[in-house]
Enzyme design. Structure first.
Site: not given
Ligand code: NAP
Ligand code: MG
Length: 494
Positions: A298, A395, A189, A264
């Site tokens: 990331c 973040e 997906k 992750e």
């Protein structure tokens, strides 16, 4: 006529790839794919949900036991190598699609095809090295002459993969290559904001000889198609890359059938710059750590700690470097900063510009949106940052660097500052002193540490996070473990 293969691909009807064929309809409406540099629609993708995921899982289950399950390791290797060759042969199309789908600068888009083919070749070499062991078992009181005990390493089964939009082709390939090497089957997906890469690669895989049902793609929204994958009772393992918040949702959804989970997730990576660092390489290195892919990665080195004696020189050097980065559509090779992925992401990043100003950070450059079409923001450098500021804690997923200083702190004290985050994905240490390099590499709580480099990536090197940055390792031999299960067999005779 400038109708490139990429434009021809975009013009087609898109949806899913199930059982070796395109499925251009979906039960959940459609996704309009936008070029983030122009805000213009470039493609339409039918959105799926539970129904499409159910179909894809059923064919993936069947394919496990079909010709795929009975293939020799060498046959799988050859298919993977052919797939790699097709990635290389279509490199220009992949580059164009990556620029349009994600907005990335051309220089990074050009890495998508070679990154993918390199991963396929790396994991193609593993198929014949996945082996069990024999054990000196003395179970049931048997003597060695009456018993043979060994382990089988089997594919874990049907894998559900859910991927983000920030490096399409690459993020998906990190799932596809080890899944194929281990003999699993896949229901992927992709992110709604970059759904095209997976479809393009599913076609190439099919052309390379991956049997129908082995590699399936269901497009759709996270809340419907993604949730259906995470919760599915007939998926054996879910491999997720994305935000920490959604990672938590995946873990809860996976609890139903206790499918295996690897994650992750996000990061807030520290970058430590010592007075003995070579600033000529550290300045561009630290700038790129923060600004590469517009900070939408990331491993983004968003929290810089500079020794007071060089902090000003470093900050000014980075600000100058940032100001020199051309901003604009990735299609123009001179541009080093492309658009953010969406209006939502741009507004989110702009919100951090506001919070930085309110909380008293000093802006050395950037801090603004750029232009009024496309989702551009300028690479931004803040100094005078403190540990409690939002730009230091959260973040951002934008090109925003927050600089703090250190002075006489011990290695342990400095490590505590660097580790003052829920994340633990990546970190870098810039120094020419061996003692500093090795001491800090051990003290920093991150799955990856670079010395005089940030976020070095190679298929041989395990990659993944500590703390709330994830579970499990992708890349390298470690990734195979995510897709294998071990069976213990004991054979006895009288
Ligand atoms: P995201 O919002 O977490 O989305 C990731 C994927 O999860 C997308 O496919 C998304 O679908 C899907 N999703 C959303 N809600 C879901 C739900 N309730 N159930 C199941 N699936 C759901 O992350 P993103 O904004 O795409 O990507 C940015 C994040 O990814 C950042 O936090 C970044 O650090 C992380 N990331 C980590 C790595 C790594 O290797 N550690 C690499 C790249 C990115 P939709 O697209 O429809 O929302
Ligand atoms: Mg979403």
């Amino acid at each position: 006529m400038s109708n490139t293969p990429a434009q021809q691909f975009l013009a087609r009807s898109h949806g899913h790839w199930i059982d070796g064929a395109a499925v251009p309809e979906g039960s959940q409406g459609e996704i309009v794919v936008i070029d983030p540099a122009t805000e213009a629609p470039i493609a339409r993708v039918a959105a799926g949900g539970q129904a499409e995921v159910d179909r894809a899982v059923a064919v993936a289950r069947r394919a496990l036991h079909g010709p795929w399950g009975d293939m020799t390791a060498d046959e799988r290797t050859q298919i993977m190598l052919k797939f790699a060759g097709l990635m290389d042969a279509h490199a220009e199309t992949i580059t164009e699609l990556a620029i349009l789908d994600n907005g990335m600068p051309r220089v990074i888009a050009e890495s998508c095809a070679p990154f993918g083919s390199m991963f396929l070749r790396y994991y193609a070499g593993w198929t014949s090295k996945i082996t069990g062991s024999t054990m000196p078992s003395a179970a049931q009181g048997k003597r060695p002459s009456q018993l043979h005990a060994y382990t089988l390493r089997e594919p874990i089964g049907v894998v559900g993969a859910i991927t983000p939009w920030n490096y399409p082709f690459g993020m998906e390939m990190l799932k596809i290559a080890p899944v194929l090497a281990t003999g699993c089957t896949l229901v992927l997906k992709p992110a709604e904001d970059a759904p095209l890469a997976a479809l393009f690669m599913a076609e190439l895989a099919s052309e390379a000889g991956v049997p129908a049902g082995v590699f399936n793609v269901v497009n759709g929204l996270g809340e419907s198609a993604g949730a259906a994958v995470a919760a599915h009772d007939d998926i054996d393992k879910v491999s997720f890359t994305g935000s920490t918040d959604v990672g938590r949702i995946i873990v809860r959804a996976a609890a139903g059938n206790l499918k295996k989970v690897s994650l992750e997730l996000g990061g807030k990576s520290p970058v430590l710059v010592y007075p003995d660092a070579n600033l000529e390489t550290a300045i561009p290195g630290v700038a790129m750590a923060a600004f590469m892919l517009q900070g939408q990665n990331c491993v983004c080195g968003s929290r810089v700690f500079a020794h007071v004696s060089i902090a000003e020189q470093l900050a000014e050097g980075i600000a100058k470097f940032a100001a020199s980065m051309a901003i604009g559509p990735g299609s123009d090779p001179k541009n080093m900063i492309g658009p953010l992925i969406s209006a939502r992401q741009r507004d989110r990043v702009a919100g951090f510009f506001d919070s930085a100003a309110q909380e008293g950070a000093r802006c050395l450059g950037g801090g603004t949106r750029v232009g009024d079409r496309g989702f551009f923001v300028a690479p931004t450098v803040y100094t005078d940052c403190t540990p409690d500021m939002r730009i230091v804690r959260e973040e951002i997923f934008g090109p925003v660097l927050a600089l703090q200083t250190f002075d006489k702190e011990s290695p342990e004290e400095l490590a505590a500052m660097a580790n003052d985050t829920n994340y633990g994905l990546s970190a870098s240490v810039w120094t020419r002193d061996l003692r500093t390099a090795h001491t800090m590499s051990r003290l920093i709580d991150a799955g990856q540490v670079g010395v005089n480099t940030h976020a070095a990536m190679d298929p041989t090197m395990p990659f993944g996070g500590f703390k709330q940055s994830g579970w499990g390792r992708e890349f390298g031999a470690d990734a195979l473990e995510l897709y294998l299960r071990t069976k213990a067999v004991t054979v006895t005779w009288d």
